[in-house]
Design an enzyme around this catalytic site. Structure first.
Site, PDB file in Angstrom:
ATOM      1  N   ASN A 155     -23.222   0.262  -3.902  1.00 53.60           N
ATOM      2  CA  ASN A 155     -21.969   0.084  -3.718  1.00 53.60           C
ATOM      3  C   ASN A 155     -21.629  -1.188  -2.801  1.00 53.60           C
ATOM      4  O   ASN A 155     -21.140  -1.029  -1.254  1.00 53.60           O
ATOM      5  CB  ASN A 155     -21.380   1.211  -3.406  1.00 53.60           C
ATOM      6  N   ALA A 213     -16.085  -3.684  -0.902  1.00 54.51           N
ATOM      7  CA  ALA A 213     -15.308  -5.105  -0.348  1.00 54.51           C
ATOM      8  C   ALA A 213     -16.341  -6.342  -0.759  1.00 54.51           C
ATOM      9  O   ALA A 213     -15.385  -7.228  -1.041  1.00 54.51           O
ATOM     10  CB  ALA A 213     -14.566  -5.020   0.443  1.00 54.51           C
TER      11      ALA A 213
END
Length: 138
Positions: free
Chosen positions: A72, A75
């Protein structure tokens, strides 16, 4: 024993505090404890950094010796050609994970530099997205 690693990017160290309406109220440490208990036959390592270069270094470090990476990049998913290139350069399969449904959020979150080189993408299932990624490696 299978060796998996979860690699989390920026601001995910704030899970449980940050925008609980999007990310929930459970800390990642609490979640990881539960997952490790549930999957005792799998070594699940964890790394988190807010720094792009450290994420790239970790991907390169484990990308030839682990059975799977659950990434993950937060951003950086939408901005980092470098992380996308690191995923492309390694042998270990990567599952891209997102807690929220990135397609239900701002337009810039619809682009991923990781997806083209990932084995798969799981998003929108909260922290369960990580568990679904673990199951994909079993």
């Amino acid at each position: 024993m299978k060796k998996l690693i979860i690699i989390n990017g920026p601001n995910l160290n704030l899970l449980g505090k940050r925008e609980p309406n999007i990310y929930g109220s459970l800390t990642f440490t609490e979640f990881l404890e539960e997952v490790r208990k549930k999957y005792k036959d799998i070594q699940i390592d964890y790394f988190q950094s807010n720094i792009e270069g450290e994420l790239i270094d970790k991907i390169q470090d484990v990308g030839f010796s682990y059975d799977g990476i659950i990434l993950n990049a937060a951003a950086y998913t939408h901005t980092s050609v470098g992380i996308g290139d690191a995923v492309k350069a390694i042998e270990t399969s990567v599952i891209e994970v997102h807690i929220s449904n990135t397609f239900g959020r701002e337009e810039f979150r619809h682009q991923s530099y990781i997806s083209p080189n990932a084995k798969g993408v799981i998003l929108g299932f909260g922290l369960q997205s990580y568990e679904l990624a673990i199951q994909s490696f079993i």
